[in-house]
Enzyme design. Structure first.
Site, mmCIF file in Angstrom:
data_model
loop_
_atom_site.group_PDB
_atom_site.id
_atom_site.type_symbol
_atom_site.label_atom_id
_atom_site.label_comp_id
_atom_site.label_asym_id
_atom_site.label_seq_id
_atom_site.Cartn_x
_atom_site.Cartn_y
_atom_site.Cartn_z
ATOM 1 C CB CYS A 183 31.358 63.649 2.490
ATOM 2 S SG CYS A 183 30.606 63.103 4.033
ATOM 3 C CG HIS A 206 28.493 63.536 -0.278
ATOM 4 N ND1 HIS A 206 28.554 62.206 0.047
ATOM 5 C CD2 HIS A 206 28.344 64.216 0.895
ATOM 6 C CE1 HIS A 206 28.445 62.084 1.358
ATOM 7 N NE2 HIS A 206 28.322 63.285 1.900
ATOM 8 C CG ASN A 252 26.633 61.290 4.466
ATOM 9 O OD1 ASN A 252 27.427 60.639 3.782
ATOM 10 N ND2 ASN A 252 26.921 62.488 4.949
#
Ligand SMILES: CC(C)(COP(=O)(O)OP(=O)(O)OC[C@H]1O[C@@H](n2cnc3c(N)ncnc32)[C@H](O)[C@@H]1OP(=O)(O)O)[C@@H](O)C(=O)NCCC(=O)NCCS
Length: 327
Positions: free
Chosen positions: A112, A252, A282
């Site tokens: 990520c 993020h 995500n």
């Protein structure tokens, strides 16, 4: 020489996976997902579409907008944890799909934090004067590594891609600084155990569902809140940038509660914080460019603005970048 982001384009596959669809697959419900994650829906690929396809679509759009030919790209960096295959690299597949004949490139694995790591890496080639046009891509097909019978992970992730163009700029513009850290002690909390050299694919690894994301959510959650705040603070302080000078904050997009807790810790006012997790989930390396695009559309990110980026990912990987937005 400094590097600036001079262009941005994104791509998500058209198919939607809504919370109501997940209710049919696992014991979950829309209320729990919204309340605990902030996610309403995600985009997922159809069978046969891979990370390089999403990445290539984003790059084609970017080149069109910038009126550039593929042969004007010096370097392609693809941040991803879902490469089409272990090798060749996704960068090679993207290069071939877009028809860029005078370039080189590589994949970067930082989960990520992939996009911020790739951004910092790409910028070095511009800073050094070695390259004038670097494409940095964050792209993942998380649906390819998700176990859709595990309710603790399948509600979280989606697929997508974003690409930016890095070009030289004057001092005071573009990417100001970054701070990154890796901490391998976190490896146990978020990983995909099989498919690499430790556990190559066997009937047993497939039966044990080892080719999927495994996560201890609470551990990752606590670490992400702590580190995103800490590293954002660090990059601002070492550049003498006061917190109230930050015009736009993009974290993020892993969980709405992580984003809100980090923004609160940093004392950033709500209007400066970009949140689009509700529509994408995500998307790992793609969340930050997807959020940049929404920030521009919402007029929350404009030329000259100070933009702060922060990410935490599997590894653990941690990163924060501060830049002056250039278009
Ligand atoms: C995964 C995550 C959303 C779970 O939220 P949480 O508030 O920590 O929830 P918990 O794991 O404590 O689970 C609470 C309960 O909800 C249940 N639950 C988990 N997933 C569920 C779902 N999709 N639907 C309904 N219930 C669910 C659990 O089984 C548990 O039940 P129990 O109390 O009976 O055991 C959260 O930990 C998270 O977002 N972590 C970070 C993930 C992340 O960012 N990863 C990407 C890398 S950056």
């Amino acid at each position: 020489m400094k590097a600036k982001i001079s262009g941005l384009a994104t791509y998500v596959p058209p198919r939607l996976l809504r919370n109501s669809d997940l209710e049919k697959l696992v014991d979950t419900n829309n209320e729990w997902i919204l309340d605990r994650t902030g996610i309403e829906e995600r985009h997922v690929v159809d069978k046969g579409t891979a990370t390089s396809d999403l990445a290539a679509e984003a790059v084609k759009k970017l080149l069109k907008e910038k009126e550039l030919s593929p042969d004007e790209i010096d370097l392609i960096i693809v941040a991803t944890v879902t490469p089409d295959m272990l090798f060749p690299s996704t960068a090679c597949l993207v290069q071939h799909k877009i028809g860029a004949h005078k370039t080189w490139g590589f994949d970067l694995s930082a989960a990520c934090s992939g996009f911020v790591y790739a951004l910092s890496t790409g910028a070095q080639f511009v800073h050094s004067g070695m390259h004038r046009r670097v494409i940095v891509i964050g792209a993942d097909v998380m649906s390819s590594v998700i176990n859709y019978s595990d309710r603790t992970t399948c509600v979280l992730f989606g697929d997508g891609a974003g690409a930016v163009l890095l070009e030289p700029c004057e001092e005071g513009e573009g990417i100001i600084d970054f701070v990154h850290e890796i901490d391998g002690s976190g490896g146990a909390f978020l990983n995909m155990p099989a498919g690499g050299s430790l556990n190559p694919a066997t009937h047993e690894t497939v039966e044990k569902k080892m080719h999927y994301v495994h996560q201890q959510g609470q551990q990752v959650f606590k670490y992400a809140v702590k580190k995103m705040g800490e590293y954002s603070q660090r990059v601002l302080e070492r550049n003498n940038i006061p917190f109230d000078s930050v015009d736009c904050f993009i974290a993020h997009q892993a969980n709405l509660r992580i984003i809100n807790a980090t923004a609160e810790r940093l004392g950033l006012s709500d209007d400066k914080v970009i949140r689009n997790i509700h529509k994408y989930g995500n998307t790992t390396a793609a969340t930050i460019p997807l959020a940049m695009e929404d920030a521009i559309k919402l007029n929350k990110l404009k030329k000259g603005n100070i933009l702060l980026l922060a990410a935490v990912g599997a590894g653990y990987t941690v990163g924060s970048v501060v830049l002056r937005w250039s278009f």
